[in-house]
Design a protein around this motif. Structure first.
Motif, PDB file in Angstrom:
ATOM      1  N   ASP A  18       0.846  -1.193   0.000  1.00 57.88           N
ATOM      2  CA  ASP A  18       0.000   0.000   0.000  1.00 57.88           C
ATOM      3  C   ASP A  18       0.887   1.250   0.000  1.00 57.88           C
ATOM      4  O   ASP A  18       1.687   1.450   0.913  1.00 57.88           O
ATOM      5  N   THR A  20      -0.098   4.493   0.144  1.00 60.94           N
ATOM      6  CA  THR A  20      -0.760   5.721   0.581  1.00 60.94           C
ATOM      7  C   THR A  20       0.172   6.571   1.438  1.00 60.94           C
ATOM      8  O   THR A  20      -0.097   7.741   1.683  1.00 60.94           O
ATOM      9  N   ARG A  23       6.685   3.545   3.109  1.00 63.54           N
ATOM     10  CA  ARG A  23       6.750   2.227   3.770  1.00 63.54           C
ATOM     11  C   ARG A  23       8.193   1.750   3.802  1.00 63.54           C
ATOM     12  O   ARG A  23       9.026   2.207   3.022  1.00 63.54           O
ATOM     13  N   PRO A  42       6.108  -1.351  -5.956  1.00 64.55           N
ATOM     14  CA  PRO A  42       4.734  -0.904  -6.238  1.00 64.55           C
ATOM     15  C   PRO A  42       4.706   0.069  -7.420  1.00 64.55           C
ATOM     16  O   PRO A  42       5.610   0.898  -7.560  1.00 64.55           O
TER      17      PRO A  42
END
Length: 125
Positions: A18, A20, A23, A42
């Motif tokens: 993810d 958003t 990370r 990603p």
């Protein structure tokens, strides 16, 4: 006595992480330090920050390339990351074909590459 040669592939797929927010992930490196591990990132990742350690967690030199083969010798075009340094690796992603970008990392035998994943805005290059 029989002997078998075995190619160990360690590819790591982080493409579903993810994005958003920023990370972090730890990637285990190949038992043969000069061989690389393919890391799929990603699609919305626009930069990775890389820090390399040996198996006991001490800072160690590593390398990163934008092409290679998982489990094979690291590219001669790889960027060397000095021991104790964090390398900020910007990714240029073709927004017309947003496939998961890949990097190829190598370092100390059975060491780790600590990967910081930095997001971008959807549609941004």
């Amino acid at each position: 006595m029989l002997h078998f040669a075995c190619e160990v592939r360690l590819a790591v797929d982080l493409s579903a992480v993810d994005m958003t927010r920023a990370r972090t992930r730890r990637v285990s490196l190949n038992a043969t330090g000069t061989n690389c591990v393919e890391v799929s990132l990603p699609p919305l990742c626009r930069q990775v920050d890389l820090y390399f350690t040996n198996g006991s967690g001490t800072a160690h030199e590593g390398a990163v390339a934008d092409s290679g083969t998982d489990g094979a010798a690291q590219s001669t075009d790889a960027m060397i990351v000095p021991s104790g340094a964090v390398y900020c690796y910007p990714l240029s992603v073709d927004v017309r074909a947003p496939a998961a970008p890949k990097i190829f990392v190598s370092g100390h035998n059975n060491g780790h590459c600590h990967v910081g994943l930095m997001p971008g805005r959807p549609g941004s290059p």
